[in-house]
Every structure is written in structure tokens, then in C-alpha cells.
Write an enzyme that holds these catalytic residues in place. Sequence first.
Site: not given
Ligand code: ADP
Length: 543
Positions: A185, A330, A438, A443
Site C-alpha cells: 500500500t 488489501e 470535523k 462530520w
Molecule cells: P493506495 O492507492 O493509497 O495505495 P488503495 O488503492 O488500496 O491504496 O486505496 C484504497 C482507498 O481508495 C480506499 O480505502 C478508499 O479510501 C479509496 N477509494 C477507492 N475507490 C474509491 C471510490 N470509488 N470512491 C472513493 N474512494 C475510493
Amino acid sequence: MQGLMQDWPLLCHRIIDHAAAQHADRPVISRSIEGPIHTTNYAEVRRRALKVAQRLDRDGIKLGDRVATLAWNTWRHLEVWYGILGIGAIYHTVNPRLFPEQICWIVNHAEDRMMFVDLTFLPILEKHAAGLKSIERFVILTDAAHMPQTTLKNAVAYEEWIGEADGDFAWKSFDENTAAGMCYTSGTTDNPKGVLYSHRSNVLHSMMAGMPDAMGVSSCDVVLPVVPMFHANCWGLALTSPMLGASLVMPGARLDGPAIYELLDTCKVTFTAAVPTVWLMLLADLEKTGAKLPHLRRVVIGGSASPRAMTQTFQEKYNVDVIHAWGMTEMSPLGSLCSMKPEYAALAGEARLDVQMKQGHAPFGVEMKITDDSNRPLPWDGKTFGRLKVRGASVARRYFKDDTEILDPDGFFDTGDVATMDPHGYMQITDRSKDVIKSGGEWISSIDLENLAVGHPKVAEAAVIGVRHPKWDERPLLVVVLKKDQQASREEILDFMQGKIAKWWMPDDVAFVAEIPHTATGKILKTELRERFKDYRLPTAAA
Ligand code: ADP
């Protein structure tokens, strides 16, 4: 009593076996890193993946060894994946957009033994090669004619390297729970964390991704995964497409509007997937050229929330259905997709768009709940928001080399997202728990405000962060990048938002900037924005 059916382990390389048997001639078209378009097919990809496996085996790569790839989506990257999988080694997709120091950290943490690299990344790798301690050999994904001089350890051109194998080799056999792939990640705050997929979880995830109410891909589709293989397994498409016999179009290093349009058009792509920033570039380009998308039927938008205006433009101007999707590294990564259940299928216009702003419903294999901070379940009323938690066949239960407990007492993983669930099971992300604003104990969703602001015709990109406020703790600041050659005032932007959201959600101020910083996976880098505006004084702060 046990069932009396055959033991047929769910192994990823069985996917390419199936594709080669059932969909042998289906084209796999790539924009090569060297430039020209390259065409192959599933039978050939399998044939060469066997050579990769044979060659890895000869180089002493064994079951459980990690093999890194630092590469764009191409046929060679695909062959390398299946070759690694076929001997029980672990493909480790490294995101080239990370800082070199982070790349070194990740590679050392994973203890990768070999690395397959695209030509694009040689200069940067050479500079940091001393930091890549575990790598014994670099294989450059090119042929002898394009192989440059390089100082990388034991470097060899890919085509030369597999040229030494005759392909007379059989996949190894092992348990379906064997580790298959690995992806870290981004770790915008902490060190990156390694997610370790298994053969079983990848195969189940691919079956899940292909289901009609998920991506619904079939052998009649031509699939363009713009989302890179290093971004959460390109959302499963490098495994799902051959599993279903869909033709694959791999975009290589060029993800800009004109390059993507060219592939969509010339390869008659029917299905594509990427993060919103990619689609912003494509739509801006289409607006300029006036080109249309006659072949494209569906586009998956995920990774960040799909802005309403983007969904609307795709559907109304270009006649392309949008599937909004949510997931995370994950989760392999799919968690939910916004296809229409019968309860919503008849909706049109704004009412349909309202539903499409939701991230959708979970396919079989993913269980969801929203809870309060004490893990008490919250109602699915479409209004109450809480911590979004998931459990399932392709969800992580632990990070690599890390003993931290990441599941709640019921075995659910806390996604770090805050969401609502509606009575029909549609989930909507309110925010990342760390990004939510917040204000006076209530929120405010930064995502909702951003989506609204980018609907303004002069706004190219928008980000909302909480800024300290003496009375309310935090209030929203809207950070805006205007479209090229556009001018707008603070009032003009705020007037546009007025009446479309609760009054107390209205941003207290608008800051115009030339550029918004992004993470390595194309998301707005809120930590950096918060740092940049940490001393910002809101006009309302004196009140
Ligand atoms: P990173 O890009 O930070 O390595 P991920 O690709 O696993 O990690 O990112 C996951 C996160 O991306 C989710 O927990 C969420 O916050 C955000 N996310 C993914 N898809 C969407 C979506 N369609 N709308 C809003 N947030 C999203």
C-alpha cells in the site's frame, strides 16, 4: 463426510492454460515501451510464460521467492506474471511512481531476488541500485536491439534471457493457498505495508470480478486496463480477462488522453478501467478534438470517487455506461461495484446519477458492515455513516512480516473509510476517516464537496481539507485548480455550490493553486495539502 469431487487447486496459471485452450487466438495488443504496437495472443503468452518459468527455475528462483516487476502494462509484463506464478514464486509489483527511497525500502522489505524492469525506469534505478540489496539480477524488458548499456547487476535483455529456454517445461504443482503476488500500500503516512495474495484468493477474486453485476466481462469484450498492473493488480483485469477469454489491450507507458483515445478507437475497445485523473485527461482531449467513442460500452471508475460530472459526460455525451467501483489493495482490490439492481434499474437522469454516486454493492465473496467506534453495527438507511469493515475470500488478514492484528473480533478488516449503506445494500463512501472534516462535532464529507466543485465548468480539479478554526475546530477549505486559461473568483465558485449542500457544509474559503499534489496511485495527497495550508487563516476565523 467429505465430498467426492476432484481436488483441483485454484492456481493462477490455470487461468492462462484455460485461455490458451479455449481462447488461443484472442488478441493481446500492447503499446510497446519501444514505441510500436505489438500483437500476440493467449496461446503465445502461455508459451512464452512457460519459458519465463523455465528460465526462472534455472536461475534458482524457488517456491516462495519474491520477484519484483517495475513495469507498465504490456504483453511482456503479463508473460512474466504467469511465469512467476507457474513455479510458485511471488510476483511483486512495484509502483514506479513512488519515491526511489520508498522503492528501495519496499524491495528490501520484500527481499526480492530478481527484478524485471521497463526501459523507462533504467536511469532512476541505476542511480539507486546500491540501495536494492537483495536483487541478484535485473532483466530488462526489451530485446537485444534496444538493450542499452547499463550498470545494473547481471543485467540481461528479456528476449535474450527467455531465448535460452525451449519452453519444454511443466508448471509446478502446490497448494492453492500458496502466496502468488504481493503489492504494497502507498503508505502516505506510515511505512508501506505488504499485502500478500494467494493463488486461491486471486482466482476467486477473478471469478468475482467477472460476474455480470460486477465487471461483467465476456469473451466478446475487448478490455483496456489503463489502471496499471502495479496498482492493486490492475483491479484484477490481467487475470479476469484471460479467464473469461476477453481480448486485452495493454497501454504501455502512455496514459495521456490522445494515446488512450488512439487505443480505444483503433482496437475497438468495449471495456476499460482507470482512476478519475486518467478520465479527466481523456475527456479534456475529446472535448478539444470532438472525437466520439462509438465502440466503448462500459468504463469502470474507481480508486477515488467518480465526480458526478464525469459520470454524466460519459453517459450522456458519449453513450458509455459508467460502473463506479470501490476497493483497496488489501481487497485484491474489488469491494463493490455500482451496477443496477432491479430496485434501481428503471431510474433515469438525475435520479440514476444519484445512485451512481454511490460506490455500489458487494459481490459474492465480500461481506460488508458499517459500525460505530465500539464495533456496534449501524443501520442500512442510506444516511447513518460509520466505519466500513469487510470480510471475504480475497481480503487481507495480516500484512507481510507484520504481526499486528488487523481484524476485529468478528474477523472483519477496518478499511479506514467512512460510509453509509442504503436499504438495497449500496455503499457510499463519505470519506477516508482521516480526511473527514470535523466541524463542531459533526462530520463534513470532503469527497462530496470536491465532487460538487468539479461540476463547475471552469474547475479542472478540486480538493477539500479541514483547516483549524477557533470556534468549530475545523472548517472546510476548498483548493481549486482552474481549467487552462480560465479565471474565476471565490464568490463565483461558492455561488455555484450554494443550495446544493447543507449550508453548514459550505467551504469557508477557496484557494486557487496551479497544481494539486497526487499520491503514487493518482489520489489527492491530502497530507501534503494539509501541511501546505496548516497556517492558513480562514476569513471566518476572526468571527
Ligand atoms: P493506495 O492507492 O493509497 O495505495 P488503495 O488503492 O488500496 O491504496 O486505496 C484504497 C482507498 O481508495 C480506499 O480505502 C478508499 O479510501 C479509496 N477509494 C477507492 N475507490 C474509491 C471510490 N470509488 N470512491 C472513493 N474512494 C475510493
